[in-house]
Every structure is written in C-alpha cells, then in structure tokens.
Design an enzyme around this catalytic site. Structure first.
Site, mmCIF file in Angstrom:
data_model
loop_
_atom_site.group_PDB
_atom_site.id
_atom_site.type_symbol
_atom_site.label_atom_id
_atom_site.label_comp_id
_atom_site.label_asym_id
_atom_site.label_seq_id
_atom_site.Cartn_x
_atom_site.Cartn_y
_atom_site.Cartn_z
ATOM 1 N N SER A 1 -12.683 -4.620 -0.079
ATOM 2 C CA SER A 1 -13.030 -4.229 1.289
ATOM 3 C C SER A 1 -14.541 -4.233 1.485
ATOM 4 O O SER A 1 -15.307 -3.938 0.557
ATOM 5 C CB SER A 1 -12.490 -2.828 1.594
ATOM 6 O OG SER A 1 -11.079 -2.799 1.487
ATOM 7 N N ARG B 1 0.860 -1.178 0.000
ATOM 8 C CA ARG B 1 0.000 0.000 0.000
ATOM 9 C C ARG B 1 0.899 1.231 0.000
ATOM 10 O O ARG B 1 1.714 1.421 0.900
ATOM 11 C CB ARG B 1 -0.895 0.010 1.236
ATOM 12 C CG ARG B 1 -1.778 1.252 1.332
ATOM 13 C CD ARG B 1 -2.466 1.336 2.678
ATOM 14 N NE ARG B 1 -3.592 0.421 2.781
ATOM 15 C CZ ARG B 1 -4.236 0.170 3.919
ATOM 16 N NH1 ARG B 1 -3.837 0.722 5.044
ATOM 17 N NH2 ARG B 1 -5.266 -0.663 3.942
ATOM 18 N N LYS C 1 -6.518 4.322 8.906
ATOM 19 C CA LYS C 1 -7.551 4.888 8.038
ATOM 20 C C LYS C 1 -8.469 5.750 8.894
ATOM 21 O O LYS C 1 -9.237 5.256 9.718
ATOM 22 C CB LYS C 1 -8.349 3.774 7.340
ATOM 23 C CG LYS C 1 -7.509 2.933 6.393
ATOM 24 C CD LYS C 1 -8.367 2.048 5.517
ATOM 25 C CE LYS C 1 -9.025 2.849 4.421
ATOM 26 N NZ LYS C 1 -9.741 2.001 3.429
#
Length: 219
Positions: A116, A47, A145
């Site tokens: 997700s 990521r 997040k």
C-alpha cells in the site's frame, strides 16, 4: 502459480478484496467469490481481520484453489506466514510491514508482492522493497478503513507516474465515481463493498469490469 510482470499488470484491472461482513444469510464467502470470478474479477485478495489463524488459513486455501481454476492471481492480506503456508500466489502488506523486514526475501522472487502507498515517497519505498504493484489510496472516502487518507486525482496521477510498477486505485470506489479515475495512470481499481455489499455481487462485478476497462484504456 507463477505470474509474469505483464500478467500482474493486466490483473490489476478489477481487483476484488473480500469482506465477509456483507455475506447474506445462507451465503459462504467461497460461493460469492465464485460468482465474482465468473463475472470477470481479475485479481482476488482475501482480507480477514477477525478470523483466527487456523480458520483464516483454511478459508484462504479454498479461495486459492478457486482462483487457480480461473487463473486469477490470489494474495493474502497482511499475513506472510499464512500466504506461505498455503502457497498463495502472494501477499499484500502495508508500509509498516516493510520497515525492518525484507518481505521480498521472505516470500521469494516468484511470489506476488503488493504494498500500500499513499504518497510518492511511499510508492518509491514500495518499489525499492521489491513490490510488483502498489495499492494507492484512499482515492475517495471509505468506511472500510477508518484511518484512510483521502487524496486528489492529481496526487494519484503523480504517484502512478513516479513508479515503473503498476498502481491500482483503492478506497471508496463504486460505479458512480469510478470513471473519475480516467487518465489517472492507474492500471485498474480495487473494490470491496462495491462488490461484496451489492445485492448481486456477480452482476456488480460485470458492471464494474466494463467501467474499469475505460479507466485503464482497454475499452
């Protein structure tokens, strides 16, 4: 590298997601990931939110080769284009990415597709979109997040039971709370800072793997 459905399910056990923010002076992401894989991580997702496309692709290509040596599935976060360019094992995307786009058609039948999900409806939409697995969370509060929605263990259990594909729990998971996920139905756990922010990421990986086995009913 092609992975069978059962291999993907097994690989959910300890799913590591990179975060270069935690790199210490003199460390490279490839070196840290090497220690993480050596100590038992079963899946790796790269990521990168701040690298430009060229640097992201170059880094992803190195990590792909590293994972291949351990026969650990390797996916790219968000970027279908980079995943295809470097021939990654697959890609992981969010709910917004499957609206109006057929990601499965873009990557083909043999690549891994992770999506997700935070609700039963989203999990079912992911399965319909051809996902091989879903990432479910956030199960605990997380700083990774900022907009993550926390859920109860009961909600996690409902989501896991609603789909036939494996679900990996994500969000704020660490050694101290990981065992709370037992009997949730999750095939494993996905972690970021619990590994990459650790003083010794390799040792942290080994400890998390032992706990993850208990959550998944494998030890």
């Amino acid at each position: 590298m092609k992975f069978l459905k059962d291999e993907i399910r097994d690989a959910m056990l300890l799913y590591a997601i990179t975060d270069r923010m935690w790199l210490k002076e003199g460390e490279s992401l490839i070196d840290v990931c090497g220690r993480v894989l050596e100590n038992g991580a079963t899946f790796l997702q790269v990521r990168e939110k701040d690298l430009d496309e060229g640097d992201f692709a170059a880094e992803a290509a190195k990590l792909k080769a590293l994972c291949a040596g351990y026969r650990v599935p390797f996916v790219v976060n968000d970027s279908v284009e980079i995943a295809l360019a470097i021939d990654a094992d697959g890609v992981h995307v969010g709910q917004s990415d499957i609206r109006g786009r057929d990601i499965r058609a873009m990557i083909g039948p043999d690549k891994i597709l992770g999506i997700s999900a935070g609700t039963v409806a989203e999990a079912l939409a992911a399965e319909k979109a051809g996902a091989d697995y879903i990432g479910v969370g956030s199960v605990f509060a997380t700083s990774t997040k900022k907009d993550a929605r926390n859920m109860t263990i009961g909600q996690l259990r409902e989501i896991c039971a609603a789909v036939r594909i494996p679900a990996v729990a994500i969000g704020g998971i660490k050694e101290e709370n990981l065992l709370e996920l037992r009997e949730s139905g999750a095939a494993g756990v996905a972690v970021v800072s619990a590994i990459f922010a650790a003083k010794d990421p390799g040792a942290a990986t080994a400890r998390l793997l032992a706990l993850a086995r208990k959550v998944a009913g494998r030890g």
